[in-house]
Design an enzyme around this catalytic site. Sequence first.
Site, PDB file in Angstrom:
ATOM      1  N   ASP A  51       0.856  -1.197   0.000  1.00 32.36           N
ATOM      2  CA  ASP A  51       0.000   0.000   0.000  1.00 32.36           C
ATOM      3  C   ASP A  51       0.888   1.242   0.000  1.00 32.36           C
ATOM      4  O   ASP A  51       2.025   1.206   0.480  1.00 32.36           O
ATOM      5  CB  ASP A  51      -0.869   0.047   1.270  1.00 32.36           C
ATOM      6  CG  ASP A  51      -1.976  -1.002   1.274  1.00 32.36           C
ATOM      7  OD1 ASP A  51      -2.088  -1.769   0.307  1.00 32.36           O
ATOM      8  OD2 ASP A  51      -2.727  -1.034   2.269  1.00 32.36           O
ATOM      9  N   ARG A  78      -0.438  -0.837  -8.589  1.00 35.27           N
ATOM     10  CA  ARG A  78      -1.867  -0.630  -8.311  1.00 35.27           C
ATOM     11  C   ARG A  78      -2.088   0.879  -8.339  1.00 35.27           C
ATOM     12  O   ARG A  78      -1.535   1.600  -7.510  1.00 35.27           O
ATOM     13  CB  ARG A  78      -2.213  -1.160  -6.915  1.00 35.27           C
ATOM     14  CG  ARG A  78      -3.631  -0.774  -6.476  1.00 35.27           C
ATOM     15  CD  ARG A  78      -3.808  -0.764  -4.963  1.00 35.27           C
ATOM     16  NE  ARG A  78      -3.570  -2.054  -4.379  1.00 35.27           N
ATOM     17  CZ  ARG A  78      -3.278  -2.228  -3.081  1.00 35.27           C
ATOM     18  NH1 ARG A  78      -3.178  -1.198  -2.260  1.00 35.27           N
ATOM     19  NH2 ARG A  78      -3.069  -3.427  -2.608  1.00 35.27           N
TER      20      ARG A  78
HETATM   21  C1  LIG Z   1      -8.127  -1.987  -3.936  1.00 34.70           C
HETATM   22  C2  LIG Z   1      -7.825  -0.607  -3.447  1.00 34.70           C
HETATM   23  C3  LIG Z   1      -6.642  -0.359  -2.794  1.00 34.70           C
HETATM   24  C4  LIG Z   1      -6.325   0.933  -2.361  1.00 34.70           C
HETATM   25  N1  LIG Z   1      -5.092   1.176  -1.824  1.00 34.70           N
HETATM   26  C5  LIG Z   1      -4.752   2.452  -1.529  1.00 34.70           C
HETATM   27  C6  LIG Z   1      -3.426   2.772  -1.126  1.00 34.70           C
HETATM   28  O1  LIG Z   1      -2.534   1.927  -1.038  1.00 34.70           O
HETATM   29  N2  LIG Z   1      -3.142   4.082  -0.841  1.00 34.70           N
HETATM   30  C7  LIG Z   1      -4.090   5.071  -0.962  1.00 34.70           C
HETATM   31  O2  LIG Z   1      -3.772   6.238  -0.720  1.00 34.70           O
HETATM   32  N3  LIG Z   1      -5.357   4.776  -1.332  1.00 34.70           N
HETATM   33  C8  LIG Z   1      -5.706   3.512  -1.628  1.00 34.70           C
HETATM   34  N4  LIG Z   1      -6.985   3.234  -2.034  1.00 34.70           N
HETATM   35  C9  LIG Z   1      -8.059   4.277  -1.909  1.00 34.70           C
HETATM   36  C10 LIG Z   1      -8.084   5.217  -3.098  1.00 34.70           C
HETATM   37  O3  LIG Z   1      -6.960   6.065  -3.070  1.00 34.70           O
HETATM   38  C11 LIG Z   1      -9.357   6.085  -3.059  1.00 34.70           C
HETATM   39  O4  LIG Z   1      -9.363   6.873  -1.898  1.00 34.70           O
HETATM   40  C12 LIG Z   1     -10.655   5.309  -3.109  1.00 34.70           C
HETATM   41  O5  LIG Z   1     -10.589   4.215  -3.973  1.00 34.70           O
HETATM   42  C13 LIG Z   1     -11.833   6.198  -3.605  1.00 34.70           C
HETATM   43  O6  LIG Z   1     -11.572   6.676  -4.895  1.00 34.70           O
HETATM   44  P1  LIG Z   1     -12.250   6.090  -6.237  1.00 34.70           P
HETATM   45  O7  LIG Z   1     -11.161   5.911  -7.226  1.00 34.70           O
HETATM   46  O8  LIG Z   1     -13.044   4.889  -5.930  1.00 34.70           O
HETATM   47  O9  LIG Z   1     -13.114   7.277  -6.811  1.00 34.70           O
HETATM   48  P2  LIG Z   1     -14.219   8.214  -6.174  1.00 34.70           P
HETATM   49  O10 LIG Z   1     -14.417   9.326  -7.159  1.00 34.70           O
HETATM   50  O11 LIG Z   1     -13.887   8.564  -4.766  1.00 34.70           O
HETATM   51  O12 LIG Z   1     -15.507   7.294  -6.160  1.00 34.70           O
HETATM   52  C14 LIG Z   1     -16.178   6.844  -7.317  1.00 34.70           C
HETATM   53  C15 LIG Z   1     -17.480   6.197  -6.870  1.00 34.70           C
HETATM   54  O13 LIG Z   1     -17.203   5.029  -6.098  1.00 34.70           O
HETATM   55  C16 LIG Z   1     -18.046   4.930  -4.966  1.00 34.70           C
HETATM   56  N5  LIG Z   1     -17.242   5.124  -3.738  1.00 34.70           N
HETATM   57  C17 LIG Z   1     -15.957   5.561  -3.654  1.00 34.70           C
HETATM   58  N6  LIG Z   1     -15.522   5.577  -2.381  1.00 34.70           N
HETATM   59  C18 LIG Z   1     -16.559   5.151  -1.637  1.00 34.70           C
HETATM   60  C19 LIG Z   1     -16.731   4.939  -0.260  1.00 34.70           C
HETATM   61  N7  LIG Z   1     -15.761   5.183   0.623  1.00 34.70           N
HETATM   62  N8  LIG Z   1     -17.924   4.500   0.160  1.00 34.70           N
HETATM   63  C20 LIG Z   1     -18.932   4.248  -0.712  1.00 34.70           C
HETATM   64  N9  LIG Z   1     -18.816   4.420  -2.040  1.00 34.70           N
HETATM   65  C21 LIG Z   1     -17.659   4.855  -2.502  1.00 34.70           C
HETATM   66  C22 LIG Z   1     -19.065   6.020  -5.136  1.00 34.70           C
HETATM   67  O14 LIG Z   1     -20.132   5.493  -5.890  1.00 34.70           O
HETATM   68  C23 LIG Z   1     -18.331   7.059  -5.928  1.00 34.70           C
HETATM   69  O15 LIG Z   1     -19.183   7.900  -6.637  1.00 34.70           O
HETATM   70  C24 LIG Z   1      -7.291   1.971  -2.521  1.00 34.70           C
HETATM   71  C25 LIG Z   1      -8.479   1.724  -3.192  1.00 34.70           C
HETATM   72  C26 LIG Z   1      -8.757   0.456  -3.668  1.00 34.70           C
HETATM   73  C27 LIG Z   1     -10.035   0.238  -4.412  1.00 34.70           C
END
Ligand SMILES: Cc1cc2nc3c(=O)[nH]c(=O)nc-3n(C[C@H](O)[C@H](O)[C@H](O)COP(=O)(O)OP(=O)(O)OC[C@H]3O[C@@H](n4cnc5c(N)ncnc54)[C@H](O)[C@@H]3O)c2cc1C
Length: 290
Positions: free
Chosen positions: A116, A166
């Site tokens: 991560d 990732r």
């Molecule tokens: C497998 C995985 C590993 C990750 N590892 C890291 C990491 O190592 N370091 C790091 O900084 N971040 C990590 N993240 C988190 C990432 O940085 C984002 O904060 C998170 O994925 C939300 O962004 P999004 O791309 O889904 O887009 P967004 O624009 O935030 O969301 C798009 C849509 O997804 C849904 N959604 C998103 N978040 C949520 C929520 N919390 N609850 C409910 N619905 C939601 C909603 O429908 C939203 O409209 C990880 C995410 C994933 C999926």
Amino acid sequence: MQNFISQSKLTRPVVARFVAGDHLEDAVNAIQDLNSRGIGGILDLLGEGVTDPDGAQGAADEYLTSIKRIEETKIDTTVSIKLTQLGLAFDKGSCIDHVRRLAAEARAVGTYVEIDMEQSEYVFDTIDVYRALHPDFPDLRLAMQAYLRRTAVDLETMATLKPKVRLVKGAYAEPEEIAFQKKNEIDAQYKFLTEWLFERGTMPAIASHDERLIDHAKAVALHLGLDKDSFEVQMLYGIRPQLQEKLAADGYKVRTYVPFGSAWYPYLMRRMAERPANLKFFLRALASRN
Ligand SMILES: Cc1cc2nc3c(=O)[nH]c(=O)nc-3n(C[C@H](O)[C@H](O)[C@H](O)COP(=O)(O)OP(=O)(O)OC[C@H]3O[C@@H](n4cnc5c(N)ncnc54)[C@H](O)[C@@H]3O)c2cc1C
């Protein structure tokens, strides 16, 4: 606030939406269920910011137990680690030793470790650890954050490694000087980095619940003449499960990040911050019991 939220029974239903449970077996059950629907797991022991060698050793031991359990249960899952959980903040050398051991054990049971990416202050050292281990473990996957202004340059400096990344938007509150703040800027950067990873990386993982970004990745693969299994889509446990299932049913490789353990507070707070609707759901759950 942290003590209240962590100890209150009222928060349990909200936690249960995002965290498989307190114990390894809870995560194993959740991953077995995902596997039965064609979705792989990414096993994550909650915890970060460990401040002493015993704490780091304890986390490494728990991960070793988890890897043993992967072998016993034959579940399809990778293992995701946070380097501050393994002592990055106070002893990079021993952190590298812990990751080396975990990467070797994971490989022995047919899987691999994902790293991560945490707050910006750890980005340099996290990349350093990845680079140190890459010659022996090119299958390690490193999370990179699209919102950081430095990420494009960091990837460029790793180009010869053909890094297995990732790609995430980024989950921590970072100042404007180092991170894009506007959604359209972050999305544009995410698309640019997606293209970079398809062309110069290895098996990119598009870790997002944003359908437009997933569609973009599908289009890039098509444009380059690559198959559906040339990349992976990754999502979080409890978020957009129907979309996860649909992508898997459509023939894409999907993995779900499954956190378990009792140290869920910072993880839950990041999920709240990403989506105000979660916070409302959480506050309503509290209010309805008072
Ligand atoms: C497998 C995985 C590993 C990750 N590892 C890291 C990491 O190592 N370091 C790091 O900084 N971040 C990590 N993240 C988190 C990432 O940085 C984002 O904060 C998170 O994925 C939300 O962004 P999004 O791309 O889904 O887009 P967004 O624009 O935030 O969301 C798009 C849509 O997804 C849904 N959604 C998103 N978040 C949520 C929520 N919390 N609850 C409910 N619905 C939601 C909603 O429908 C939203 O409209 C990880 C995410 C994933 C999926």
